[in-house]
Every structure is written in C-alpha cells, then in structure tokens.
Design a protein around this motif. Structure first.
Motif, PDB file in Angstrom:
ATOM      1  N   SER A 118      18.428  -4.284   1.627  1.00 30.76           N
ATOM      2  CA  SER A 118      17.301  -4.140   2.561  1.00 30.76           C
ATOM      3  C   SER A 118      15.948  -4.369   1.899  1.00 30.76           C
ATOM      4  O   SER A 118      14.917  -4.348   2.578  1.00 30.76           O
ATOM      5  N   SER A 119      15.913  -4.613   0.592  1.00 30.72           N
ATOM      6  CA  SER A 119      14.641  -4.686  -0.131  1.00 30.72           C
ATOM      7  C   SER A 119      13.762  -5.838   0.336  1.00 30.72           C
ATOM      8  O   SER A 119      12.554  -5.667   0.546  1.00 30.72           O
ATOM      9  N   GLY A 120      14.346  -7.028   0.492  1.00 26.06           N
ATOM     10  CA  GLY A 120      13.550  -8.192   0.885  1.00 26.06           C
ATOM     11  C   GLY A 120      12.923  -8.029   2.253  1.00 26.06           C
ATOM     12  O   GLY A 120      11.730  -8.317   2.441  1.00 26.06           O
ATOM     13  N   VAL A 121      13.708  -7.570   3.224  1.00 28.92           N
ATOM     14  CA  VAL A 121      13.184  -7.346   4.575  1.00 28.92           C
ATOM     15  C   VAL A 121      12.143  -6.228   4.559  1.00 28.92           C
ATOM     16  O   VAL A 121      11.123  -6.302   5.258  1.00 28.92           O
ATOM     17  N   MET A 122      12.376  -5.191   3.759  1.00 30.39           N
ATOM     18  CA  MET A 122      11.439  -4.074   3.675  1.00 30.39           C
ATOM     19  C   MET A 122      10.052  -4.552   3.219  1.00 30.39           C
ATOM     20  O   MET A 122       9.024  -4.179   3.799  1.00 30.39           O
ATOM     21  N   VAL A 123      10.031  -5.394   2.195  1.00 27.09           N
ATOM     22  CA  VAL A 123       8.751  -5.895   1.683  1.00 27.09           C
ATOM     23  C   VAL A 123       8.091  -6.814   2.711  1.00 27.09           C
ATOM     24  O   VAL A 123       6.880  -6.703   2.975  1.00 27.09           O
ATOM     25  N   TYR A 124       8.875  -7.720   3.301  1.00 17.92           N
ATOM     26  CA  TYR A 124       8.311  -8.618   4.318  1.00 17.92           C
ATOM     27  C   TYR A 124       7.738  -7.828   5.485  1.00 17.92           C
ATOM     28  O   TYR A 124       6.601  -8.082   5.937  1.00 17.92           O
ATOM     29  N   ASP A 125       8.480  -6.849   6.000  1.00 19.28           N
ATOM     30  CA  ASP A 125       8.013  -6.072   7.153  1.00 19.28           C
ATOM     31  C   ASP A 125       6.768  -5.266   6.835  1.00 19.28           C
ATOM     32  O   ASP A 125       5.887  -5.114   7.679  1.00 19.28           O
ATOM     33  N   HIS A 126       6.682  -4.768   5.621  1.00 20.21           N
ATOM     34  CA  HIS A 126       5.504  -3.979   5.241  1.00 20.21           C
ATOM     35  C   HIS A 126       4.241  -4.842   5.207  1.00 20.21           C
ATOM     36  O   HIS A 126       3.180  -4.423   5.672  1.00 20.21           O
ATOM     37  N   ILE A 127       4.357  -6.044   4.686  1.00 17.77           N
ATOM     38  CA  ILE A 127       3.174  -6.902   4.519  1.00 17.77           C
ATOM     39  C   ILE A 127       2.879  -7.717   5.775  1.00 17.77           C
ATOM     40  O   ILE A 127       1.711  -7.872   6.169  1.00 17.77           O
ATOM     41  N   HIS A 128       3.913  -8.213   6.430  1.00 20.56           N
ATOM     42  CA  HIS A 128       3.700  -9.098   7.584  1.00 20.56           C
ATOM     43  C   HIS A 128       4.332  -8.554   8.866  1.00 20.56           C
ATOM     44  O   HIS A 128       3.644  -8.435   9.882  1.00 20.56           O
ATOM     45  N   GLY A 129       5.621  -8.272   8.850  1.00 21.61           N
ATOM     46  CA  GLY A 129       6.264  -7.636   9.985  1.00 21.61           C
ATOM     47  C   GLY A 129       6.434  -8.484  11.226  1.00 21.61           C
ATOM     48  O   GLY A 129       6.720  -7.951  12.295  1.00 21.61           O
ATOM     49  N   THR A 163       0.804  -1.229   0.000  1.00 19.08           N
ATOM     50  CA  THR A 163       0.000   0.000   0.000  1.00 19.08           C
ATOM     51  C   THR A 163       0.837   1.279   0.000  1.00 19.08           C
ATOM     52  O   THR A 163       0.310   2.362  -0.235  1.00 19.08           O
ATOM     53  N   ASP A 164       2.129   1.170   0.265  1.00 18.66           N
ATOM     54  CA  ASP A 164       3.021   2.319   0.300  1.00 18.66           C
ATOM     55  C   ASP A 164       3.694   2.466  -1.071  1.00 18.66           C
ATOM     56  O   ASP A 164       4.388   1.552  -1.515  1.00 18.66           O
ATOM     57  N   PRO A 165       3.529   3.602  -1.766  1.00 17.22           N
ATOM     58  CA  PRO A 165       4.096   3.757  -3.109  1.00 17.22           C
ATOM     59  C   PRO A 165       5.618   3.595  -3.161  1.00 17.22           C
ATOM     60  O   PRO A 165       6.151   3.045  -4.126  1.00 17.22           O
ATOM     61  N   ALA A 166       6.326   4.049  -2.126  1.00 18.83           N
ATOM     62  CA  ALA A 166       7.786   3.940  -2.117  1.00 18.83           C
ATOM     63  C   ALA A 166       8.218   2.485  -2.011  1.00 18.83           C
ATOM     64  O   ALA A 166       9.162   2.052  -2.693  1.00 18.83           O
TER      65      ALA A 166
END
Length: 284
Positions: A166-177, A58-61
């Motif tokens: 950091s891309s993989g962790v960033m996506v995981y944290d955004h969706i699940h965290g 949901t975050d454009p960045a």
C-alpha cells in the motif's frame, strides 16, 4: 512515527550462476531473468520518485512509510543488480539489457512530472500482491528445481513487495489523491512496462541465439491452476477500483512463513530451490 515495513539487508551472492538457472523450466528461468534486469531500472525509478516526494509530505507517518519503502526498493535494485552483474561477467553482451532497462526509465523520469511518476508507482505496486501471490502459491513447481540463490532472491523480493503493497498508493494519495488521473493512465503504465520487457527480451535473444525461441516468449512450462489465475486476475482488476486499499488484499500463506523464518534468523539467501536443503541441514 514508524511504518510497518522492515528494511532487510541480505548478503546476496551469485557468482557463476547459470543464465538458465532452472534446467527443469528454462522459460521460467528466462522470464525471471527479465524481471531481474527490469527491476534494476524500475526500482531506481521508484527511488527517484520517492526521494522527490519526501519534500512534499506533511504527515510524519507517511513520510516514514515513504522512506522505508524507498529503502526496501533500493535494496531490491542492488540485489538484482548483483544477479545481473553475475550473468554479465559470463555473457558480456547482457550489459546492453541492463543499460536499456535503466535508460528507458531514466527517459521516462525526464519526460513527465512527479504526479505522473507517483501514479505509475502506485498503480503498478497495487497489482503486485495478487500477481506475486499466484507465484508464491505455486512456488514448488516454479522454483524448487532452480538454483537456490536465484529462487530465494525472487521469493524474498515478492514477499517484500507484498509487505509494502500500500506504500505507493499511500504516497500518491497524500500528495495528489486524484483517483481518475491514476487509473486512467494505468494502461499507459502497463504499456511502458511491456516496452521495457520487450527490449530486454530482444537483447537476450541476441546473446543466446542457440536457446529455443519459445523459451524467450513462454512464461513457463508449468500451467498455473485455473482458479489461481482467475483469483489473480480478479485481484488485479479490483485494485483499480476507487474504494480499493491494497492493505486489505488477501495474502499468501507463504508470506507469513517467510517472515517467521527470517525472524528466526534463517539464511534467507538460500531458503528455497536446489541447494537449499544442504544449507538448512547445516543450520540444524
């Protein structure tokens, strides 16, 4: 919104490349060949996960980061596939090694949900910077004696893995965290990596029965500096801590050098190893 990642498309070409592309260090050459065959399956898996994740962001960045991350990994997969195909043209039995890499990751994707896949990707990508820094810091003994096409392939790949650390962790944290979900499965993720690498190794042995057995099991004839190994191990361990952000990891000096040379327009497909000096002399 834009990410900090640069999507680079380099004209890789590997026709006639030797399986033992570094005669000074056959074990290292074979180790890196395993990485090429592994990368095709693993990075196809990453692209599947990121493609499915895009629908939930949901975050454009972060969405842009996810797209650029997927683009980089897709290009990596295609480049390593070219390397693998060049080897398969000369040694058709190696097709089975490529097939098993893809098969094992396709089966993994079918067996688990997206949360598992994003945790797998985020967990592995978080350790790549300290792992690849060790190789970049020791690039002279590891890569300088090898075919510049293959040496340059890996130096490019390692630098881009560091770039999107950091891309993989960033996506995981955004969706699940859920930190504990990701870290509690890290050993399982690494075990699966081991299964894929072992399957590739076994098939390599079948195709090359005359190569000394130790070249399939030893990492390299070069002994990594003790301090470098300790720093890498520490980086891998701390990457699993809850407050760790991969973006803050210490970077190798060569990462900045590689980026600068790319931006100057150098031919980064022949930038290191045997034959690179000739290419650089022509460019000058």
């Amino acid at each position: 919104m834009m990410s900090d990642l640069t999507v680079r498309r380099l004209p890789w070409e590997f026709s006639g490349v030797d399986f033992v592309w570094n005669k000074e260090d056959p074990a290292f050459a074979i180790t890196m060949n395993k990485v090429s065959f592994f990368a095709v399956g693993f990075e196809k898996y990453i692209c599947q996960a990121m493609n499915d994740a895009e629908k939930l962001i949901t975050d454009p960045a972060i969405l842009q980061e996810c797209k650029d991350f997927r683009s980089q990994e897709s290009i990596h997969s295609m480049a390593h596939r070219k390397h693998c195909k060049a080897l398969i043209e000369q040694h058709p039995g190696l097709q089975a090694a490529l097939d098993v890499s893809i098969k094992l990751y396709d089966e993994l994707y079918a067996a688990h949900d997206l949360k598992y896949h994003l945790a797998y990707v985020g967990g592995l990508e978080s350790i790549f910077t300290p792992s690849f820094r060790l190789m970049l810091d020791n690039r002279e003994p590891l890569f300088s004696g090898g075919d510049s096409r293959v040496a340059s392939l890996f130096l490019w790949h390692f630098c881009e893995e560091i770039e999107h650390r950091s891309s993989g962790v960033m996506v995981y944290d955004h969706i699940h965290g859920e930190y504990w979900y990701r870290v509690s499965r890290f050993k399982k993720f690494m075990k699966h990596v081991g299964v894929v690498i072992e399957a590739i190794t076994d098939l390599f042995r079948d195709v090359f029965p005359d190569i000394a057995p130790e070249h399939f099991t030893n990492y390299s004839s070069y002994k990594m500096p003790r301090m470098g190994k300790m720093r890498s191990a520490w980086g891998i361990m701390t990457a699993q801590l809850p407050w760790h952000n991969p973006v803050n990891q210490a970077l190798p000096e060569y990462f900045g050098e590689w980026i600068a040379r790319y931006e100057r327009g150098e031919d980064m497909t022949r930038t290191y190893g045997v034959g690179a000096e000739h290419v650089l002399a022509q460019a000058a």
